[in-house]
Design a protein around this motif. Structure first.
Motif, short mmCIF file in Angstrom:
data_model
loop_
_atom_site.label_atom_id
_atom_site.label_comp_id
_atom_site.label_asym_id
_atom_site.label_seq_id
_atom_site.Cartn_x
_atom_site.Cartn_y
_atom_site.Cartn_z
N GLU A 215 -82.70 26.89 -7.29
CA GLU A 215 -81.68 27.85 -6.87
C GLU A 215 -81.99 28.41 -5.49
O GLU A 215 -81.09 28.57 -4.66
CB GLU A 215 -81.55 28.98 -7.88
N SER A 216 -83.26 28.70 -5.23
CA SER A 216 -83.62 29.30 -3.94
C SER A 216 -83.47 28.33 -2.78
O SER A 216 -83.12 28.74 -1.66
CB SER A 216 -85.07 29.81 -4.00
N THR A 217 -83.71 27.05 -3.01
CA THR A 217 -83.61 26.06 -1.94
C THR A 217 -82.19 25.56 -1.71
O THR A 217 -81.93 24.91 -0.69
CB THR A 217 -84.52 24.86 -2.24
N LYS A 218 -81.31 25.83 -2.69
CA LYS A 218 -79.90 25.45 -2.58
C LYS A 218 -79.71 23.96 -2.28
O LYS A 218 -78.89 23.56 -1.45
CB LYS A 218 -79.20 26.29 -1.49
N ASN A 219 -80.52 23.13 -2.96
CA ASN A 219 -80.37 21.68 -2.80
C ASN A 219 -79.05 21.19 -3.37
O ASN A 219 -78.52 20.18 -2.93
CB ASN A 219 -81.53 20.96 -3.47
N PHE A 220 -78.56 21.88 -4.38
CA PHE A 220 -77.22 21.60 -4.90
C PHE A 220 -76.70 22.88 -5.53
O PHE A 220 -77.46 23.80 -5.84
CB PHE A 220 -77.22 20.44 -5.91
N GLU A 221 -75.42 22.94 -5.71
CA GLU A 221 -74.80 24.15 -6.23
C GLU A 221 -75.07 24.31 -7.72
O GLU A 221 -74.89 23.37 -8.49
CB GLU A 221 -73.29 24.10 -5.97
N PHE A 222 -75.48 25.48 -8.10
CA PHE A 222 -75.73 25.77 -9.51
C PHE A 222 -74.41 25.77 -10.28
O PHE A 222 -73.41 26.34 -9.82
CB PHE A 222 -76.40 27.14 -9.65
N LEU A 223 -74.43 25.13 -11.45
CA LEU A 223 -73.28 25.12 -12.34
C LEU A 223 -73.55 26.01 -13.54
O LEU A 223 -74.65 26.55 -13.70
CB LEU A 223 -72.97 23.69 -12.78
N GLU A 224 -72.57 26.12 -14.40
CA GLU A 224 -72.69 27.01 -15.55
C GLU A 224 -73.89 26.64 -16.42
O GLU A 224 -74.62 27.51 -16.89
CB GLU A 224 -71.40 26.97 -16.38
N ASN A 225 -74.10 25.34 -16.62
CA ASN A 225 -75.20 24.91 -17.47
C ASN A 225 -76.56 25.15 -16.82
O ASN A 225 -77.55 25.36 -17.52
CB ASN A 225 -75.04 23.43 -17.82
N ASN A 226 -76.62 25.14 -15.49
CA ASN A 226 -77.88 25.47 -14.82
C ASN A 226 -78.24 26.93 -15.05
O ASN A 226 -79.41 27.27 -15.27
CB ASN A 226 -77.77 25.20 -13.32
N TYR A 227 -77.23 27.80 -14.98
CA TYR A 227 -77.48 29.22 -15.25
C TYR A 227 -77.88 29.43 -16.72
O TYR A 227 -78.75 30.25 -17.03
CB TYR A 227 -76.24 30.05 -14.92
N ALA A 228 -77.22 28.69 -17.62
CA ALA A 228 -77.57 28.81 -19.04
C ALA A 228 -79.02 28.38 -19.28
O ALA A 228 -79.74 29.01 -20.06
CB ALA A 228 -76.62 27.96 -19.88
N SER A 229 -79.43 27.33 -18.59
CA SER A 229 -80.82 26.88 -18.71
C SER A 229 -81.78 27.96 -18.25
O SER A 229 -82.82 28.20 -18.88
CB SER A 229 -81.02 25.61 -17.88
N ARG A 230 -81.44 28.64 -17.15
CA ARG A 230 -82.30 29.72 -16.65
C ARG A 230 -82.39 30.86 -17.68
O ARG A 230 -83.47 31.40 -17.92
CB ARG A 230 -81.74 30.26 -15.33
N ILE A 231 -81.26 31.22 -18.27
CA ILE A 231 -81.27 32.28 -19.29
C ILE A 231 -82.20 31.90 -20.44
O ILE A 231 -83.00 32.71 -20.91
CB ILE A 231 -79.84 32.52 -19.82
N ASP A 232 -82.08 30.65 -20.89
CA ASP A 232 -82.91 30.18 -21.99
C ASP A 232 -84.39 30.27 -21.64
O ASP A 232 -85.21 30.73 -22.44
CB ASP A 232 -82.53 28.73 -22.31
N LEU A 233 -84.75 29.87 -20.44
CA LEU A 233 -86.15 29.88 -20.03
C LEU A 233 -86.68 31.29 -19.84
O LEU A 233 -87.82 31.59 -20.20
CB LEU A 233 -86.32 29.06 -18.74
N ILE A 234 -85.87 32.16 -19.29
CA ILE A 234 -86.30 33.56 -19.12
C ILE A 234 -86.54 34.18 -20.50
O ILE A 234 -87.52 34.91 -20.71
CB ILE A 234 -85.24 34.36 -18.34
N ALA A 235 -85.65 33.90 -21.44
CA ALA A 235 -85.82 34.44 -22.80
C ALA A 235 -87.12 33.96 -23.41
O ALA A 235 -87.83 34.73 -24.07
CB ALA A 235 -84.63 34.04 -23.66
#
Length: 623
Positions: A215-235
């Motif tokens: 996300e920080s390097t912006k190599n590609f645009e984050f999609l809904e599933n990328n954000y969902a993955s982040r939520i899962d990992l943070i949890a």
């Protein structure tokens, strides 16, 4: 679509919003299947599904489970009669076998994931934990998981994963910055495969670092599933509340149902009833209710509060939510665990009438429940169906067949299935074979499979050792268990909650509950992890059997501090301590109310027994 009308049952609010608790409906097919064999004395209920789940005593106190390392057990033992000095020395010797090696401390310092046996705590039936976690993973992470799975099936390897794993001590950001400088391209597909690989290895810290770097390097645009993955990992890494906070930082266009259902799945995985219900209620206000969300609550209540299952089914009928195969899987398992075989079979018939055929998990569940009910012919018929015409072609079923044939006492079938795997066994086949031979009391065969498994693994982990350790514990083989722990430490293995659980059982079964208590306490201080519920329960049950109120109360308090609250099982064990000590338990009902618990039939009977020890006020003054 289910027809709706007002039913004659008025349901009390059980923690969900009024949308669930005040639904009225006619008895649908699934409700009819769930209800035929109960009569709880309610005035002419219309939905017998509700009669059974809301009012039947069977669902107020069901704790059956066939998975040995998660089930609450009662043990019979007595502590040794050594002096306190000798006993302390022995305790130190016993626990020194599982001290944390230096390499683990280094791994922790690097921020890597070091717990290779992150077993979710819950009283699950055999096979539920992995299957349910995978169900949540697939449904919540969507495209990211699917892309990775597709590439894994084609034999693809991840250069990104290789780079991350080759430098375990470095942050992922530094590793990947160098990786990109070397000319490698960061694509959605490459990241998905790397993410899935890290997840399969339970390297959640690394996976979270990867997500943050992408996300920080912006190599590609984050999609809904990328954000969902982040939520899962943070949890998983930082906790549910941090994950909930992160949702508010997501762009509003991506703050949809997938984000919230990922959070919900993690709340359920953590067995956090209050938070799960809060998230579910919030989702009801934001989105149309999905079957996934209802399935999550069904899964949660199956584990912890089965009388609430009716509320969810009512809501599904009201909202015309069609059950999925996973819904039926949960309901079938609930029926089977309650030993309601007729009801279980009716659910299967309803499922088939809806055009759904039992999958492997459902077949295995049916076979297990038939075996537990003594219906061997029915169990074996399903096992033969799972096996098919050629067990070599159907290797995927071997680990399931091994365990269930063992529960049926079929040494010959276990031997036949293992022979089909033996030349090239998978790890899960080996684990199942060890458990099966252990259940059949063929310890040497279990040890032979273990040796074969360890030989084939580059670095066996503590979860592999824990399987054989549980076999030794089941058969009170303390000396062998201690030797196995020494072997684990020598191989570089580290102990986590599942290993602690096996050690606790090993010492409790050997009649040394104080050592088990000491080991668990020292393990917690060393690694700051939460033990399994069953570890505490094994010790509590033993203290209770001895009438040791002081020690039982100590363990009970530790269970509450560890977050195992709002469960009736520890209260039952604690009452047994007072009964065996022939001592009144003053204020016990008030203590339960403090945890929002109401005495069930079993607890009421125990309270009556302990009440007999009360003395009159005059007698107490004389004492």
């Amino acid at each position: 679509m289910w027809v709706l009308r007002r039913a004659s049952i008025h349901l009390k609010n059980r923690g969900l919003s009024s949308g669930i608790t005040r639904v009225c409906c006619v008895k649908g097919e699934i409700a009819r299947c769930y209800s035929e064999n109960y009569n709880a004395g309610i005035v002419e209920p219309q939905g017998k599904l509700l009669d059974e789940l809301v009012y039947s005593a069977r669902f107020y106190n069901t704790s059956s489970s066939s998975r040995p390392h998660t089930e609450v057990r009662t043990f019979s033992s007595h502590a040794g009669a050594k002096s306190s000095g000798e006993q302390d020395d022995d305790l130190e010797d016993a626990f020194s076998e599982i001290e944390t090696p230096i390499n683990v401390v280094k791994a922790a310092a690097s921020g890597d994931e070091i717990d290779d046996e992150s077993t979710s705590e819950s009283e699950l039936s055999e096979g539920e934990g992995v299957a349910d976690d995978m169900q949540n993973e697939l449904e919540t992470l969507g495209n990211e998981t699917n892309v990775g799975e597709q590439r894994l099936r084609t034999g693809a390897t991840s250069a990104m994963t290789t780079a991350i794993l080759s430098a375990p001590a470095l942050p992922v950001s530094k590793v990947l910055d160098k990786w990109v400088e070397e000319g490698n391209e960061v694509t959605q597909a490459e990241v998905s495969l790397a993410m899935l690989s890290l997840r399969k290895r339970r390297l959640f810290v690394k996976a979270l670092q990867l997500s943050e770097w992408v996300e920080s390097t912006k190599n590609f645009e984050f999609l809904e599933n990328n954000y969902a993955s982040r939520i899962d990992l943070i949890a998983k890494v930082r906790g549910l509340y941090k994950a909930e906070d992160y949702i508010q930082k997501i762009p509003e266009s991506f703050r949809g149902e997938i984000a919230y259902r990922t959070l919900l799945a993690n709340c359920v995985s953590a067995n956090n009833v209050k938070k799960s219900e809060e998230v579910f209620d919030k989702m009801k206000k934001l989105f149309p209710i999905s079957c996934f969300s209802c399935n999550q609550l069904l899964l949660l209540y199956k584990r912890l509060d089965r009388k609430k299952i009716a509320d969810v089914l009512l809501l599904m009928e009201k909202e015309n939510i069609k059950p999925t195969l996973f819904t039926y899987q949960i309901l079938i398992d609930v029926k089977g665990q309650a030993n309601d075989i007729n009801g279980m079979e009716q659910i299967v018939e309803t499922m088939k009438s809806e055009g759904l055929e039992p999958n492997t998990q459902i077949q295995a569940s049916l076979a297990r429940h038939y075996a537990a009910a003594g219906l061997k012919d029915k169990a074996e018929a399903i096992l033969k169906e799972m096996e098919g015409d050629n067990i070599i072609k159907n290797r995927w079923a071997c680990h399931l067949l091994l365990r269930i044939y063992a529960s049926l006492g079929r040494d010959d079938e276990v031997g036949r299935i293992w022979k089909a795997c033996e030349s090239n066994p998978r790890v899960q086949d080996c684990i199942a074979a060890i458990e099966a031979w252990g259940q059949l009391k063929r310890i040497e065969d279990a040890e032979a499979v273990f040796d074969k498994m360890v030989k084939n693994l580059k670095k066996p982990s503590s979860k592999h050792f824990s399987v054989l350790l549980n076999v030794y514990a089941d058969h009170k083989m303390l000396a062998k268990g201690k030797d196995l722990m020494k072997r684990m430490v020598e191989s570089g293995g580290t102990a986590g909650p599942a290993t602690w659980d096996a050690l606790v059982k090993l010492y409790v079964r050997a009649g040394e509950v104080e050592k088990a208590d000491f080991i668990l306490e020292k393990a917690i201080k060393q690694q700051k992890k939460r033990p399994l519920f069953s570890s505490y329960s094994a010790i509590l049950d033993q203290y209770a059997k001895r009438g040791d109120i002081h020690s039982a109360e100590k363990i009970f308090r530790k269970m509450r501090q560890a977050g195992y609250v709002s469960r009736i099982r520890p209260y039952q064990s604690l009452l047994h301590a007072y009964i065996n000590a022939k001592t009144p338990a003053y204020g016990f009902v008030e203590r339960m109310k403090g945890d929002n618990l109401i005495p069930n039939k079993t607890v009421a009977g125990l309270l009556a027994q302990v009440g007999a020890f009360r003395k009159s006020p005059v007698a107490e003054l004389l004492d």
